[in-house]
Write an enzyme that holds these catalytic residues in place. Structure first.
Site, PDB file in Angstrom:
ATOM      1  N   ASP A   1       0.903  -1.100  -0.004  1.00 49.98           N
ATOM      2  CA  ASP A   1      -0.162  -0.037   0.015  1.00 49.98           C
ATOM      3  C   ASP A   1       0.877   1.241   0.001  1.00 49.98           C
ATOM      4  OD1 ASP A   1      -2.412   1.664   0.164  1.00 49.98           O
ATOM      5  OD2 ASP A   1      -1.856   1.811   2.319  1.00 49.98           O
ATOM      6  N   SER A   2       0.484   2.241  -0.166  1.00 51.92           N
ATOM      7  CA  SER A   2       0.888   3.732  -0.317  1.00 51.92           C
ATOM      8  C   SER A   2       1.513   4.049   1.293  1.00 51.92           C
ATOM      9  CB  SER A   2       0.146   4.725  -0.671  1.00 51.92           C
ATOM     10  OG  SER A   2      -1.077   5.117   0.045  1.00 51.92           O
TER      11      SER A   2
ATOM     12  N   GLY B   1      -2.643   9.095  -4.206  1.00 53.78           N
ATOM     13  CA  GLY B   1      -3.950   9.442  -4.819  1.00 53.78           C
ATOM     14  C   GLY B   1      -3.881  10.851  -5.550  1.00 53.78           C
TER      15      GLY B   1
ATOM     16  N   CYS C   1      -4.321  -1.238  -1.903  1.00 56.01           N
ATOM     17  CA  CYS C   1      -4.782   0.123  -2.182  1.00 56.01           C
ATOM     18  C   CYS C   1      -5.579   0.185  -3.437  1.00 56.01           C
ATOM     19  CB  CYS C   1      -3.329   0.730  -2.581  1.00 56.01           C
ATOM     20  SG  CYS C   1      -3.060   2.260  -2.910  1.00 56.01           S
TER      21      CYS C   1
ATOM     22  N   THR D   1      -5.958   3.010  -4.851  1.00 52.78           N
ATOM     23  CA  THR D   1      -5.463   3.934  -6.047  1.00 52.78           C
ATOM     24  C   THR D   1      -4.564   3.294  -7.189  1.00 52.78           C
ATOM     25  OG1 THR D   1      -5.623   5.474  -4.327  1.00 52.78           O
ATOM     26  CG2 THR D   1      -4.531   6.185  -6.226  1.00 52.78           C
TER      27      THR D   1
ATOM     28  N   CYS E   1     -10.726   3.595   0.236  1.00 54.96           N
ATOM     29  CA  CYS E   1      -9.635   3.705   0.296  1.00 54.96           C
ATOM     30  C   CYS E   1      -9.111   2.898   1.478  1.00 54.96           C
ATOM     31  CB  CYS E   1      -9.080   5.214   0.548  1.00 54.96           C
ATOM     32  SG  CYS E   1      -7.442   5.593   1.261  1.00 54.96           S
ATOM     33  N   THR E   2      -7.896   2.154   1.370  1.00 54.77           N
ATOM     34  CA  THR E   2      -7.931   1.383   2.609  1.00 54.77           C
ATOM     35  C   THR E   2      -7.384   2.007   3.926  1.00 54.77           C
ATOM     36  OG1 THR E   2      -5.453   0.746   1.592  1.00 54.77           O
ATOM     37  CG2 THR E   2      -7.386  -0.758   1.081  1.00 54.77           C
ATOM     38  N   HIS E   3      -7.002   3.314   3.755  1.00 52.74           N
ATOM     39  CA  HIS E   3      -6.745   4.115   4.997  1.00 52.74           C
ATOM     40  C   HIS E   3      -7.993   4.126   5.801  1.00 52.74           C
ATOM     41  CE1 HIS E   3      -2.795   4.596   3.218  1.00 52.74           C
ATOM     42  NE2 HIS E   3      -2.283   5.136   4.279  1.00 52.74           N
TER      43      HIS E   3
HETATM   44  N1  DGL Z   1      -4.570   3.345   0.785  1.00 56.54           N
HETATM   45  C1  DGL Z   1      -4.632   3.914  -0.507  1.00 56.54           C
HETATM   46  C2  DGL Z   1      -5.807   3.656  -1.374  1.00 56.54           C
HETATM   47  O1  DGL Z   1      -6.597   2.845  -0.931  1.00 56.54           O
HETATM   48  C3  DGL Z   1      -4.373   5.351  -0.163  1.00 56.54           C
HETATM   49  C4  DGL Z   1      -4.292   6.280  -1.380  1.00 56.54           C
HETATM   50  C5  DGL Z   1      -2.952   7.201  -1.060  1.00 56.54           C
HETATM   51  O2  DGL Z   1      -2.041   7.116  -0.767  1.00 56.54           O
HETATM   52  O3  DGL Z   1      -3.525   8.443  -1.674  1.00 56.54           O
HETATM   53  O4  DGL Z   1      -6.382   4.308  -2.134  1.00 56.54           O
END
Ligand code: DGL
Length: 262
Positions: free
Chosen positions: A10-11, A43, A73, A75, A183-185
């Site tokens: 993930d990011s 994103g 993620c 994105t 978004c997974t966050h």
């Molecule tokens: N967790 C990422 C997602 O699901 C985060 C995106 C980001 O880094 O902007 O989109």
């Protein structure tokens, strides 16, 4: 049977919400998790850069002999998964906003999707959304700034509450009764969301569906581990390892957190 690890990236720390679902459903599997926090948020980046970062993460995990990769993620999935599937041999599991269950169950016929700019402007998101939402109004809301605040690790701050509320309120005023977390966050915002959403609004996130899909793909490809010992997990971050460790601290499984400048 295959005792290699599952790779997840993930990011940043958000995909740990997906990891949690996977290790619960598949307790004997072992995972390597990459938190590319140095490059968060994805994103707001152009699609080519999101693709390059996804390739970098994939190659890091493949160099560590992973048997399957979960792109945890939205994105990265919506901007890169087609390329990854076409160019690497391991199976990839992606995550996209779960619009379909929201569209099927909404009574008001108005659903909200909170996601990053990168996800909402991707063609994969648009085609999925179009396929499932005939007769439904989809309120697309960019969660600008939320990922950065979550990455800072303070999930109870007033600033975070205010920013989130500024995105949620207009969707409530328009009559949304399903809120899709794209978004997974954002699952880490659920305690805060529950304070601001009335009871008739249902929150949907895709974590459990991703875990089920991971199990199904491992099963059908003969890739499930033969181990009957609980998995041990490795987490790598190129950001603040204390934030990552604090988000994992309630987990009961065995894991290690490392800083690595990948
Ligand atoms: N967790 C990422 C997602 O699901 C985060 C995106 C980001 O880094 O902007 O989109």
């Amino acid at each position: 049977m295959d005792d290699r690890r599952i790779g997840i990236f993930d990011s940043g720390i958000g995909g740990t919400s997906i990891w949690g679902e996977i290790q619960e459903l598949l307790p004997f599997e072992q995972c390597i998790y990459l938190a590319d926090s140095k490059n968060a948020p994805y994103g707001d980046k152009p699609p080519e850069q999101i693709l390059d970062l996804s390739i970098k993460n994939t190659e890091y995990l493949l160099a560590r002999n992973c048997k399957l990769i979960v792109v945890a993620c939205n994105t990265a999935t919506t901007n890169a998964i087609e390329y990854l599937r076409a160019n690497y041999e391991v199976p990839f599991i992606g995550i996209e906003p779960a619009i379909k269950p929201a569209a099927i169950n909404t009574k008001s016929k108005i659903i909200g999707v909170l996601a990053t700019k990168g996800t909402l402007s991707s063609s994969l998101f648009h085609s999925t959304s179009k396929n499932h939402t005939e007769g439904i109004t989809v309120l697309e809301q960019r969660g600008t700034g939320l990922v950065e605040m979550i990455e800072n690790g303070n999930l109870e701050s007033k600033d975070l509450y205010r920013l989130l509320e500024s995105y949620i309120k207009p969707m409530l005023e328009k009559g949304m009764d399903y809120l899709v977390l794209g978004c997974t966050h954002y699952p880490y915002l659920i305690p805060m969301l529950k304070k601001m959403l009335p009871e008739n609004v249902t929150i949907i996130d895709s974590g459990q569906a991703v875990a089920r899909q991971t199990k199904s793909v491992l099963t059908h490809n003969g890739l499930l581990t033969g181990s009957k010992l609980l998995g041990r997990h490795q987490f790598f971050t190129n950001g603040d390892e204390h934030v990552l460790a604090s988000i994992l601290s309630t987990s009961k499984v065995e894991y290690s957190v490392f800083f690595k400048d990948f």
